[in-house]
Design a protein around this motif. Structure first.
Motif, PDB file in Angstrom:
ATOM      1  N   ILE A   1       0.839  -1.205   0.000  1.00  0.00           N
ATOM      2  CA  ILE A   1       0.000   0.000   0.000  1.00  0.00           C
ATOM      3  C   ILE A   1       0.870   1.250   0.000  1.00  0.00           C
ATOM      4  CG2 ILE A   1      -1.638   1.350   1.386  1.00  0.00           C
ATOM      5  CD1 ILE A   1      -2.892  -1.400   2.205  1.00  0.00           C
ATOM      6  N   ILE A   2       1.922   1.258   0.804  1.00  0.00           N
ATOM      7  CA  ILE A   2       2.828   2.411   0.825  1.00  0.00           C
ATOM      8  C   ILE A   2       3.474   2.598  -0.549  1.00  0.00           C
ATOM      9  CG2 ILE A   2       4.999   3.306   1.774  1.00  0.00           C
ATOM     10  CD1 ILE A   2       2.564   3.719   3.600  1.00  0.00           C
ATOM     11  N   MET A   3       3.913   1.509  -1.183  1.00  0.00           N
ATOM     12  CA  MET A   3       4.532   1.629  -2.509  1.00  0.00           C
ATOM     13  C   MET A   3       3.515   2.110  -3.545  1.00  0.00           C
ATOM     14  SD  MET A   3       7.613   1.255  -1.982  1.00  0.00           S
ATOM     15  CE  MET A   3       8.112   1.433  -3.674  1.00  0.00           C
ATOM     16  N   TRP A   4       2.277   1.638  -3.464  1.00  0.00           N
ATOM     17  CA  TRP A   4       1.207   2.099  -4.358  1.00  0.00           C
ATOM     18  C   TRP A   4       1.037   3.613  -4.225  1.00  0.00           C
ATOM     19  CZ3 TRP A   4      -3.359   4.359  -2.582  1.00  0.00           C
ATOM     20  CH2 TRP A   4      -4.310   4.639  -3.567  1.00  0.00           C
ATOM     21  N   LEU A   5       0.974   4.092  -2.984  1.00  0.00           N
ATOM     22  CA  LEU A   5       0.792   5.520  -2.745  1.00  0.00           C
ATOM     23  C   LEU A   5       2.019   6.316  -3.200  1.00  0.00           C
ATOM     24  CD1 LEU A   5      -0.956   7.783  -1.648  1.00  0.00           C
ATOM     25  CD2 LEU A   5       0.065   7.358   0.608  1.00  0.00           C
ATOM     26  N   LEU A   6       3.203   5.813  -2.926  1.00  0.00           N
ATOM     27  CA  LEU A   6       4.416   6.479  -3.351  1.00  0.00           C
ATOM     28  C   LEU A   6       4.421   6.675  -4.868  1.00  0.00           C
ATOM     29  CD1 LEU A   6       7.931   5.743  -2.041  1.00  0.00           C
ATOM     30  CD2 LEU A   6       7.577   5.870  -4.473  1.00  0.00           C
ATOM     31  N   GLU A   7       4.061   5.636  -5.617  1.00  0.00           N
ATOM     32  CA  GLU A   7       4.008   5.733  -7.080  1.00  0.00           C
ATOM     33  C   GLU A   7       2.989   6.778  -7.539  1.00  0.00           C
ATOM     34  OE1 GLU A   7       3.161   1.708  -8.175  1.00  0.00           O
ATOM     35  OE2 GLU A   7       5.260   1.079  -7.961  1.00  0.00           O
ATOM     36  N   ARG A   8       1.802   6.791  -6.918  1.00  0.00           N
ATOM     37  CA  ARG A   8       0.759   7.749  -7.304  1.00  0.00           C
ATOM     38  C   ARG A   8       1.211   9.185  -7.045  1.00  0.00           C
ATOM     39  NH1 ARG A   8       0.407   3.720  -7.977  1.00  0.00           N
ATOM     40  NH2 ARG A   8      -0.753   2.550  -9.436  1.00  0.00           N
ATOM     41  N   CYS A   9       1.846   9.394  -5.910  1.00  0.00           N
ATOM     42  CA  CYS A   9       2.318  10.745  -5.574  1.00  0.00           C
ATOM     43  C   CYS A   9       3.367  11.210  -6.580  1.00  0.00           C
ATOM     44  CB  CYS A   9       2.889  10.777  -4.156  1.00  0.00           C
ATOM     45  SG  CYS A   9       1.651  10.588  -2.854  1.00  0.00           S
TER      46      CYS A   9
ATOM     47  N   SER B   1       2.562  21.046  18.976  1.00  0.00           N
ATOM     48  CA  SER B   1       3.074  22.394  19.193  1.00  0.00           C
ATOM     49  C   SER B   1       3.199  22.743  20.668  1.00  0.00           C
ATOM     50  CB  SER B   1       2.168  23.399  18.490  1.00  0.00           C
ATOM     51  OG  SER B   1       0.851  23.259  18.957  1.00  0.00           O
ATOM     52  N   TYR B   2       2.442  22.101  21.551  1.00  0.00           N
ATOM     53  CA  TYR B   2       2.498  22.515  22.946  1.00  0.00           C
ATOM     54  C   TYR B   2       3.045  21.439  23.878  1.00  0.00           C
ATOM     55  CZ  TYR B   2      -1.822  19.914  23.796  1.00  0.00           C
ATOM     56  OH  TYR B   2      -2.765  18.943  23.907  1.00  0.00           O
ATOM     57  N   ARG B   3       3.326  20.253  23.375  1.00  0.00           N
ATOM     58  CA  ARG B   3       3.932  19.191  24.172  1.00  0.00           C
ATOM     59  C   ARG B   3       5.051  18.566  23.356  1.00  0.00           C
ATOM     60  NH1 ARG B   3      -1.464  16.020  26.085  1.00  0.00           N
ATOM     61  NH2 ARG B   3      -2.255  17.615  27.469  1.00  0.00           N
ATOM     62  N   THR B   4       5.937  17.895  24.042  1.00  0.00           N
ATOM     63  CA  THR B   4       7.012  17.218  23.325  1.00  0.00           C
ATOM     64  C   THR B   4       6.481  15.889  22.805  1.00  0.00           C
ATOM     65  OG1 THR B   4       8.627  18.236  24.768  1.00  0.00           O
ATOM     66  CG2 THR B   4       9.333  16.308  23.545  1.00  0.00           C
ATOM     67  N   GLY B   5       6.715  15.623  21.526  1.00  0.00           N
ATOM     68  CA  GLY B   5       6.259  14.368  20.955  1.00  0.00           C
ATOM     69  C   GLY B   5       7.085  13.967  19.749  1.00  0.00           C
ATOM     70  N   HIS B   6       7.105  12.677  19.475  1.00  0.00           N
ATOM     71  CA  HIS B   6       7.811  12.115  18.339  1.00  0.00           C
ATOM     72  C   HIS B   6       6.920  11.068  17.690  1.00  0.00           C
ATOM     73  CE1 HIS B   6      11.203  13.842  20.491  1.00  0.00           C
ATOM     74  NE2 HIS B   6      11.968  13.635  19.442  1.00  0.00           N
ATOM     75  N   ALA B   7       6.707  11.188  16.395  1.00  0.00           N
ATOM     76  CA  ALA B   7       5.911  10.206  15.660  1.00  0.00           C
ATOM     77  C   ALA B   7       6.701   9.738  14.445  1.00  0.00           C
ATOM     78  CB  ALA B   7       4.579  10.815  15.211  1.00  0.00           C
ATOM     79  N   ARG B   8       6.448   8.521  14.059  1.00  0.00           N
ATOM     80  CA  ARG B   8       7.075   7.966  12.874  1.00  0.00           C
ATOM     81  C   ARG B   8       5.956   7.510  11.931  1.00  0.00           C
ATOM     82  NH1 ARG B   8      12.162   7.011  12.338  1.00  0.00           N
ATOM     83  NH2 ARG B   8      12.603   6.814  14.543  1.00  0.00           N
ATOM     84  N   PRO B   9       5.421   8.459  11.118  1.00  0.00           N
ATOM     85  CA  PRO B   9       4.331   8.088  10.215  1.00  0.00           C
ATOM     86  C   PRO B   9       4.820   7.099   9.156  1.00  0.00           C
ATOM     87  CG  PRO B   9       5.116  10.296   9.711  1.00  0.00           C
ATOM     88  CD  PRO B   9       5.824   9.857  10.958  1.00  0.00           C
ATOM     89  N   ASP B  10       3.885   6.368   8.590  1.00  0.00           N
ATOM     90  CA  ASP B  10       4.230   5.429   7.523  1.00  0.00           C
ATOM     91  C   ASP B  10       4.790   6.170   6.318  1.00  0.00           C
ATOM     92  OD1 ASP B  10       3.489   3.097   8.908  1.00  0.00           O
ATOM     93  OD2 ASP B  10       1.389   3.459   8.433  1.00  0.00           O
ATOM     94  N   GLY B  11       4.390   7.414   6.121  1.00  0.00           N
ATOM     95  CA  GLY B  11       4.921   8.228   5.038  1.00  0.00           C
ATOM     96  C   GLY B  11       4.782   9.701   5.361  1.00  0.00           C
ATOM     97  N   ALA B  12       5.756  10.479   4.920  1.00  0.00           N
ATOM     98  CA  ALA B  12       5.710  11.940   5.046  1.00  0.00           C
ATOM     99  C   ALA B  12       5.976  12.513   3.661  1.00  0.00           C
ATOM    100  CB  ALA B  12       6.758  12.441   6.042  1.00  0.00           C
ATOM    101  N   LEU B  13       4.983  13.197   3.093  1.00  0.00           N
ATOM    102  CA  LEU B  13       5.106  13.775   1.758  1.00  0.00           C
ATOM    103  C   LEU B  13       5.664  15.189   1.869  1.00  0.00           C
ATOM    104  CD1 LEU B  13       4.356  13.141  -1.274  1.00  0.00           C
ATOM    105  CD2 LEU B  13       2.323  14.536  -0.856  1.00  0.00           C
ATOM    106  N   ALA B  14       6.775  15.420   1.160  1.00  0.00           N
ATOM    107  CA  ALA B  14       7.434  16.725   1.212  1.00  0.00           C
ATOM    108  C   ALA B  14       8.239  16.916  -0.072  1.00  0.00           C
ATOM    109  CB  ALA B  14       8.357  16.795   2.426  1.00  0.00           C
ATOM    110  N   HIS B  15       8.706  18.129  -0.277  1.00  0.00           N
ATOM    111  CA  HIS B  15       9.568  18.394  -1.427  1.00  0.00           C
ATOM    112  C   HIS B  15      10.888  17.652  -1.271  1.00  0.00           C
ATOM    113  CE1 HIS B  15       6.724  21.700  -2.081  1.00  0.00           C
ATOM    114  NE2 HIS B  15       7.061  21.540  -3.357  1.00  0.00           N
TER     115      HIS B  15
END
Length: 193
Positions: A50-58, A77-91
């Motif tokens: 599914i991640i590869m399917w989405l990567l190709e479409r993007c 923005s108001y608490r300390t946190g760390h997340a590792r999403p399945d994907g992050a779309l950026a330039h």
């Protein structure tokens, strides 16, 4: 290390980072959202497809963008946190020179694909949309394998997404600006088990 209650954190950020380094050696992914530690299950084959399917479409529709799998992000923005999403779309190049936990500035969309675990409801449907909205990430895309749906969260404001659109697999899903892509989700039916 503190004991978890609903109104207090489990531990401080330094303790989480020490545990996360050890867990990485054991092939376990940890996240720290709203002062709570969470274990993210190792993805299965359908999840990866599914991640590869989405990567190709993007990349077909927005060649200047990249879908970065498993990029750690500093969230909330108001608490300390760390997340590792399945994907992050950026330039392309957005995360160059950043460490394991990158600043979310420049992230246009985060993606989660639900895993088959009992924690998915709280983590992917409640905590992460709130954390990503608080961080003002423009779009949160949830591919929900339990419900066979795709949910587009957009327009972050006051710690939540004002627009939430859910469609069943097989529909055309329009992801709004700044992402501006359309997904024909018929292919996701191939990953229903």
């Amino acid at each position: 290390m503190a004991v978890m209650t609903l109104d207090r954190t489990q531990m401080d950020l330094a303790a989480f980072e020490a545990i996360a380094i050890t867990a990485a050696r054991e092939n376990v992914t940890l996240e720290f959202i709203n002062g709570r530690i969470g274990v993210k299950p190792v993805p299965d084959g359908d999840h990866g497809e599914i991640i590869m399917w989405l990567l190709e479409r993007c990349m077909q529709q927005r060649r200047e963008l990249r879908l970065y799998p498993e990029q750690g992000l500093k969230v909330e923005s108001y608490r300390t946190g760390h997340a590792r999403p399945d994907g992050a779309l950026a330039h392309k190049g957005t995360f160059a020179g950043q460490g394991e936990w990158a600043d979310p500035d420049g992230v246009l969309m985060v993606v989660e694909v639900t895993s088959r675990d009992p924690d998915a409801d709280r983590r992917d449907r409640i905590e992460k949309p709130a954390a990503y909205a608080q961080t003002r990430i423009p779009v949160y895309l949830l591919i929900d394998r339990d419900a066979d749906t795709v949910t587009v969260h957009s327009e972050p404001e006051a710690g939540r997404y004002r627009s939430v659109v859910t469609l069943s697999y097989g529909h055309e899903v329009v992801i709004p600006s700044p992402v501006s892509i359309t997904l024909d989700t018929e292919a996701l039916k191939d990953y229903v088990r």
